[in-house]
Scaffold this motif. Structure first.
Motif, PDB file in Angstrom:
ATOM      1  N   ILE A   1      11.912  -8.558  10.889  1.00 37.33           N
ATOM      2  CA  ILE A   1      11.370  -8.991   9.604  1.00 37.33           C
ATOM      3  C   ILE A   1       9.885  -8.537   9.385  1.00 37.33           C
ATOM      4  O   ILE A   1       9.341  -8.936   8.333  1.00 37.33           O
ATOM      5  N   CYS A   2       9.328  -8.056  10.515  1.00 37.62           N
ATOM      6  CA  CYS A   2       7.981  -7.659  10.292  1.00 37.62           C
ATOM      7  C   CYS A   2       7.581  -6.343  10.050  1.00 37.62           C
ATOM      8  O   CYS A   2       6.458  -5.763   9.639  1.00 37.62           O
ATOM      9  N   ASN A   3       8.727  -5.404  10.045  1.00 38.94           N
ATOM     10  CA  ASN A   3       8.475  -4.019   9.878  1.00 38.94           C
ATOM     11  C   ASN A   3       8.041  -3.549   8.418  1.00 38.94           C
ATOM     12  O   ASN A   3       7.192  -2.620   8.209  1.00 38.94           O
ATOM     13  N   TYR A   4       8.486  -4.226   7.477  1.00 37.37           N
ATOM     14  CA  TYR A   4       8.225  -3.805   6.280  1.00 37.37           C
ATOM     15  C   TYR A   4       6.723  -3.981   5.995  1.00 37.37           C
ATOM     16  O   TYR A   4       5.932  -3.410   5.464  1.00 37.37           O
ATOM     17  N   PHE A   5       6.200  -5.195   6.546  1.00 39.98           N
ATOM     18  CA  PHE A   5       4.615  -5.345   6.591  1.00 39.98           C
ATOM     19  C   PHE A   5       3.903  -4.541   7.278  1.00 39.98           C
ATOM     20  O   PHE A   5       2.506  -4.150   6.934  1.00 39.98           O
ATOM     21  N   ILE A   6       4.617  -3.837   8.307  1.00 41.53           N
ATOM     22  CA  ILE A   6       3.684  -3.170   9.258  1.00 41.53           C
ATOM     23  C   ILE A   6       3.493  -1.844   8.583  1.00 41.53           C
ATOM     24  O   ILE A   6       2.625  -1.107   8.681  1.00 41.53           O
ATOM     25  N   VAL A   7       4.561  -1.475   7.798  1.00 47.33           N
ATOM     26  CA  VAL A   7       4.506  -0.051   7.199  1.00 47.33           C
ATOM     27  C   VAL A   7       4.216  -0.152   5.743  1.00 47.33           C
ATOM     28  O   VAL A   7       4.234   0.868   5.040  1.00 47.33           O
ATOM     29  N   GLU A   8       3.951  -1.295   5.192  1.00 44.68           N
ATOM     30  CA  GLU A   8       3.583  -1.262   3.667  1.00 44.68           C
ATOM     31  C   GLU A   8       2.716  -0.762   3.153  1.00 44.68           C
ATOM     32  O   GLU A   8       2.642  -0.158   2.251  1.00 44.68           O
ATOM     33  N   SER A   9       1.572  -0.256   3.981  1.00 49.03           N
ATOM     34  CA  SER A   9       0.503   0.825   3.434  1.00 49.03           C
ATOM     35  C   SER A   9       0.868   2.033   3.554  1.00 49.03           C
ATOM     36  O   SER A   9       0.089   2.879   2.593  1.00 49.03           O
ATOM     37  N   THR A  10       2.077   2.472   3.929  1.00 50.30           N
ATOM     38  CA  THR A  10       2.442   3.814   3.630  1.00 50.30           C
ATOM     39  C   THR A  10       3.066   3.920   2.221  1.00 50.30           C
ATOM     40  O   THR A  10       3.234   5.193   1.960  1.00 50.30           O
ATOM     41  N   ASN A  11       3.152   2.858   1.558  1.00 53.86           N
ATOM     42  CA  ASN A  11       4.180   3.024   0.477  1.00 53.86           C
ATOM     43  C   ASN A  11       5.186   3.825   0.197  1.00 53.86           C
ATOM     44  O   ASN A  11       5.322   4.290  -0.740  1.00 53.86           O
ATOM     45  N   VAL A  12       5.986   3.535   1.244  1.00 49.47           N
ATOM     46  CA  VAL A  12       7.268   4.409   1.142  1.00 49.47           C
ATOM     47  C   VAL A  12       8.347   3.843   0.130  1.00 49.47           C
ATOM     48  O   VAL A  12       9.019   4.569  -0.663  1.00 49.47           O
ATOM     49  N   LEU A  13       8.281   2.690  -0.116  1.00 48.22           N
ATOM     50  CA  LEU A  13       9.354   1.910  -0.944  1.00 48.22           C
ATOM     51  C   LEU A  13       8.743   2.220  -2.386  1.00 48.22           C
ATOM     52  O   LEU A  13       9.605   2.572  -3.174  1.00 48.22           O
ATOM     53  N   PRO A  14       7.444   2.115  -2.551  1.00 44.85           N
ATOM     54  CA  PRO A  14       7.150   2.562  -4.166  1.00 44.85           C
ATOM     55  C   PRO A  14       7.377   3.991  -4.249  1.00 44.85           C
ATOM     56  O   PRO A  14       7.881   4.268  -5.597  1.00 44.85           O
ATOM     57  N   GLN A  15       7.050   4.926  -3.431  1.00 42.42           N
ATOM     58  CA  GLN A  15       7.463   6.234  -3.566  1.00 42.42           C
ATOM     59  C   GLN A  15       9.057   6.760  -3.633  1.00 42.42           C
ATOM     60  O   GLN A  15       9.346   7.467  -4.619  1.00 42.42           O
ATOM     61  N   LEU A  16       9.715   5.860  -2.941  1.00 39.21           N
ATOM     62  CA  LEU A  16      11.086   5.830  -3.101  1.00 39.21           C
ATOM     63  C   LEU A  16      11.783   5.436  -4.512  1.00 39.21           C
ATOM     64  O   LEU A  16      12.676   6.284  -5.190  1.00 39.21           O
ATOM     65  N   ILE A  17      11.139   4.663  -4.997  1.00 44.13           N
ATOM     66  CA  ILE A  17      11.334   4.199  -6.134  1.00 44.13           C
ATOM     67  C   ILE A  17      11.037   4.924  -7.416  1.00 44.13           C
ATOM     68  O   ILE A  17      11.840   5.515  -8.221  1.00 44.13           O
ATOM     69  N   GLU A  18       9.818   5.550  -7.228  1.00 42.21           N
ATOM     70  CA  GLU A  18       9.184   6.470  -8.238  1.00 42.21           C
ATOM     71  C   GLU A  18       9.927   7.864  -8.228  1.00 42.21           C
ATOM     72  O   GLU A  18      10.202   8.343  -9.207  1.00 42.21           O
ATOM     73  N   SER A  19      10.515   8.335  -7.344  1.00 41.50           N
ATOM     74  CA  SER A  19      11.433   9.390  -7.121  1.00 41.50           C
ATOM     75  C   SER A  19      13.105   9.248  -7.020  1.00 41.50           C
ATOM     76  O   SER A  19      13.823  10.054  -6.670  1.00 41.50           O
ATOM     77  N   ILE A  20      13.399   7.933  -7.456  1.00 39.57           N
ATOM     78  CA  ILE A  20      14.897   7.435  -7.205  1.00 39.57           C
ATOM     79  C   ILE A  20      15.732   8.500  -7.887  1.00 39.57           C
ATOM     80  O   ILE A  20      16.942   8.635  -7.737  1.00 39.57           O
TER      81      ILE A  20
END
Length: 141
Positions: free
Chosen positions: A81-100
């Motif tokens: 449950i803490c992994n998202y918050f650890i890597v949140e600064s990498t912006n991986v999810l916003p980038q995935l959404i942007e290039s969906i």
């Protein structure tokens, strides 16, 4: 902290503590960035990518490999449950959404499921991700 000063956060939200099965916690953000870069920037020139760029070619990865990389990223984010918050600064999810649009239908659905995981299971309002999704949807109208 991720939630400090963010508007619209649930009143009962707290960053999950690093407890439980610590073997499932992301410990190397650079390795995570490298893995996500393989997925997000696979068809860009090596000079525009992160520190692991010496392993890139300019060619697109096969769809099956892109899918496997995405599944690995998703499993890493959902493993603790803490992994998202650890890597949140990498912006991986916003980038995935942007290039969906670059992904197959199944991967698109799983990207959205990952967003739901953050909102429902982690009880977190991901403002960056929702803003990117909103802009993406508005650009398609």
């Amino acid at each position: 902290m991720v939630s400090d000063g963010l508007p619209y956060q649930h009143a009962d939200f707290k960053i999950p503590p690093v407890t439980g099965d610590i073997d499932k916690i992301v410990k190397n953000i650079e390795a995570f960035k490298c893995l996500s870069s393989l997925l997000l920037f696979a068809d860009h020139s090596a000079s525009n990518i992160t520190s692991c760029s010496k392993y890139y070619t300019k060619q697109q990865l096969p769809a099956s490999l892109r899918r496997d990389i995405f599944i690995s990223l998703k499993q890493l984010l959902q493993a603790h449950i803490c992994n998202y918050f650890i890597v949140e600064s990498t912006n991986v999810l916003p980038q995935l959404i942007e290039s969906i649009d670059l992904y197959d239908h199944a991967t698109q659905e799983e990207i959205m499921q990952l967003l739901l995981f953050v909102m429902i299971d982690l009880n977190f309002v991901p403002l960056k991700e929702l803003a990117v999704l909103s802009l993406h949807l508005q650009s398609k109208i």
